[in-house]
Design a protein around this motif. Structure first.
Motif, PDB file in Angstrom:
ATOM      1  N   SER A  24      39.628  45.009  24.169  1.00  0.00           N
ATOM      2  CA  SER A  24      39.296  44.510  25.504  1.00  0.00           C
ATOM      3  C   SER A  24      37.966  43.768  25.542  1.00  0.00           C
ATOM      4  N   ILE A 346      41.187  49.237  29.408  1.00  0.00           N
ATOM      5  CA  ILE A 346      42.625  48.989  29.567  1.00  0.00           C
ATOM      6  C   ILE A 346      42.921  48.273  30.876  1.00  0.00           C
ATOM      7  N   LEU A 347      42.091  48.493  31.899  1.00  0.00           N
ATOM      8  CA  LEU A 347      42.254  47.759  33.160  1.00  0.00           C
ATOM      9  C   LEU A 347      42.000  46.267  32.943  1.00  0.00           C
ATOM     10  N   THR A 350      44.872  44.645  31.173  1.00  0.00           N
ATOM     11  CA  THR A 350      45.991  44.473  32.110  1.00  0.00           C
ATOM     12  C   THR A 350      45.790  43.255  32.991  1.00  0.00           C
ATOM     13  N   ARG A 352      44.209  40.585  32.265  1.00  0.00           N
ATOM     14  CA  ARG A 352      44.440  39.380  31.454  1.00  0.00           C
ATOM     15  C   ARG A 352      45.923  39.034  31.417  1.00  0.00           C
ATOM     16  N   TYR A 353      46.757  40.038  31.163  1.00  0.00           N
ATOM     17  CA  TYR A 353      48.184  39.789  30.939  1.00  0.00           C
ATOM     18  C   TYR A 353      48.980  39.664  32.230  1.00  0.00           C
ATOM     19  N   THR A 354      48.467  40.132  33.337  1.00  0.00           N
ATOM     20  CA  THR A 354      49.183  40.007  34.611  1.00  0.00           C
ATOM     21  C   THR A 354      48.748  38.772  35.393  1.00  0.00           C
ATOM     22  N   TRP A 429      46.510  47.686  40.427  1.00  0.00           N
ATOM     23  CA  TRP A 429      46.528  47.991  39.001  1.00  0.00           C
ATOM     24  C   TRP A 429      45.525  49.082  38.651  1.00  0.00           C
ATOM     25  N   SER A 430      44.397  49.102  39.340  1.00  0.00           N
ATOM     26  CA  SER A 430      43.402  50.156  39.096  1.00  0.00           C
ATOM     27  C   SER A 430      43.984  51.534  39.344  1.00  0.00           C
ATOM     28  N   ILE A 433      47.013  52.376  36.793  1.00  0.00           N
ATOM     29  CA  ILE A 433      46.474  52.697  35.464  1.00  0.00           C
ATOM     30  C   ILE A 433      45.714  54.020  35.505  1.00  0.00           C
ATOM     31  N   TYR A 437      46.760  56.680  32.905  1.00  0.00           N
ATOM     32  CA  TYR A 437      45.733  56.855  31.875  1.00  0.00           C
ATOM     33  C   TYR A 437      45.172  58.278  31.888  1.00  0.00           C
TER      34      TYR A 437
END
Length: 451
Positions: A24, A346-347, A350, A352-354, A429-430, A433, A437
């Motif tokens: 990340s 990891i957030l 995520t 980046r990819y969303t 997303w927060s 996850i 997580y």
């Protein structure tokens, strides 16, 4: 034996966090054309962080000179001998007819511009029109595709299929139902296709055209090809012929091939060009001819110096909180800070990819997510000695808080105002996850920490 298993679980969880954090915060780099390139997608930043482009297009006021012979037939100026222009009737014809200069067409242009921006994936934009002059003012974020997007906006996109020889019109854009981009893999590389699907009327016309323009062979076995041109705004995109009659109304065009030796960037560029053309074919033709007037870059509301100060301030505050937590809660405090770092990492991956657009309010959402997760872990630490099922009980308590927040974030995500939408999407997303997580990672660190 149990102590060893618990230790192994903790070590494994920490290694996972370290790996996620390295990916990340640093990235994944591969060699591409003698240089190292990070293969992680870039963050999508809003105008308030990345800066933007402000440009306007105005009606082209060009006046063309046309020549006509004695019979009233139009004559190309290039065919007139020098000094004999007086033998022809000369007319000054504006490129935009005065009859078309009305507010209905101005509004139509504005709507077409907005449609193209949406199809081009621009999530943050502002489009305004001047009802008296027809000028269109546009503001979009600054990125590597900005110049391409601007060129798409100024294009009329008048598409038609014509006979190659006599140039008469065979099929027009209004018969197109949909346009999609596809690709096919072969042993030598990848071929990019543009699939044009015509409506019912267009399907029948295409069937007739392909029937008349199919390649044939004469008595001597020589192949004859009647060709058609695919024309966009007066320029021929390609000339082609038909191998067979097309009955399903699907015209598949090869937009070029890429060899297996070419990089993924070159393949992506080919796909982007085909996708941009698809946008022009799927949207209406602009009824007037426009030209780019001004094209200005606007800086981010936060300068680099301000961002550096905010970053340093955030790191200092985070370090103070981490040290305080470790001193007060010792081993459990250390594990909670390690877990929190992994959560933030990891957030960010995520996001980046969303392709979530990050704005100033989005950054606030990231900070709020980290704070909520920190409070959650501190509550577990405080109650760990007095409650055997502390993780389960505290999790249920916090989920009751998360659910209303999750509903609000979903509602915010569908608003058209980007700062609020960015806040909602990042909070969504927060929270998602955070739940997954903490069940997968944080529980392992905290629950097994006694041994």
């Amino acid at each position: 034996m149990k102590a060893k298993n618990n230790t192994l679980k903790i070590i494994l969880a920490i290694l996972v966090i370290i790996l996620i954090s390295l990916i990340s915060f640093i990235g994944i780099f591969v060699k591409d054309k003698n240089k190292m390139k990070n293969i992680l997608p870039d963050y999508e930043l809003g105008i308030d962080l990345a800066g933007g482009r402000v440009f306007n297009i105005k009606i082209d006021d060009t006046v063309n000179t046309e020549y006509y012979d004695k019979d009233g037939n139009k004559v190309e100026s290039s065919s007139i001998e020098e000094g004999k222009e007086d033998e022809y009737t000369k007319k000054e014809v504006p490129i935009n007819s005065q009859d078309l200069l009305n507010n209905d067409n101005f509004e139509k242009v504005k709507n077409i511009v907005e449609d193209r921006l949406i199809m081009l994936g621009v999530t943050e934009y502002e489009v305004r029109k001047n009802s008296s002059t027809g000028e269109i003012y546009v503001t979009i974020p600054e990125n590597k595709y900005t110049d391409t997007i601007i060129s798409q906006i100024t294009t009329r996109a008048e598409f038609k299929i014509i006979d190659t020889q006599d140039k008469h019109e065979l099929l027009t854009k209004d018969k197109i139902k949909d346009v999609k981009v596809g690709y096919g893999n072969t042993s030598t590389g990848t071929t990019i296709f543009l699939n044009i699907q015509f409506n019912k009327e267009g399907t029948e016309k295409l069937r007739q055209i392909s029937q008349n323009y199919v390649s044939t062979k004469d008595e001597e076995g020589n192949e004859t090809k009647k060709q058609v041109d695919l024309v966009l705004d007066g320029e021929t995109l390609l000339s082609t012929y038909f191998d067979e009659e097309i009955k399903d109304g699907l015209l598949q065009l090869s937009m070029g091939s890429t060899s297996s030796a070419k990089t993924s960037d070159e393949l992506q560029d080919s796909l982007t060009q085909a996708s941009n053309l698809a946008v022009l074919l799927r949207t209406d033709t602009i009824p007037l001819t426009y030209k780019l007037d001004t094209n200005l870059y606007i800086e981010s509301e936060l300068t680099n110096d301000v961002l550096k100060v905010l970053l340093i301030l955030t790191l200092v505050i985070s370090t103070i909180i981490a040290i305080f937590t470790i001193i007060k809660y010792k081993k459990l405090g250390l594990f909670s800070i390690i877990s929190l770092i992994g959560y933030v990492a990891i957030l960010l991956i995520t996001l980046r990819y969303t392709n979530v657009v990050i704005t100033l309010t989005g950054i606030i959402a990231i900070i709020l997510g980290a704070i909520m997760n920190y409070i959650y872990m501190v509550n577990i630490i405080k109650n760990k000695k007095n409650d055997y099922n502390v993780f389960k009980n505290i999790s249920i308590k916090f989920i009751r808080i998360y659910i209303p927040c999750l509903i609000i974030s979903i509602v915010f995500s569908f608003t058209k105002y980007l700062p609020i939408a960015s806040l909602g999407m990042i909070m969504f997303w927060s929270l998602i996850i955070m739940i997954i997580y903490n069940l997968a990672i944080t529980r392992v660190l905290i629950s097994n920490s006694e041994n």
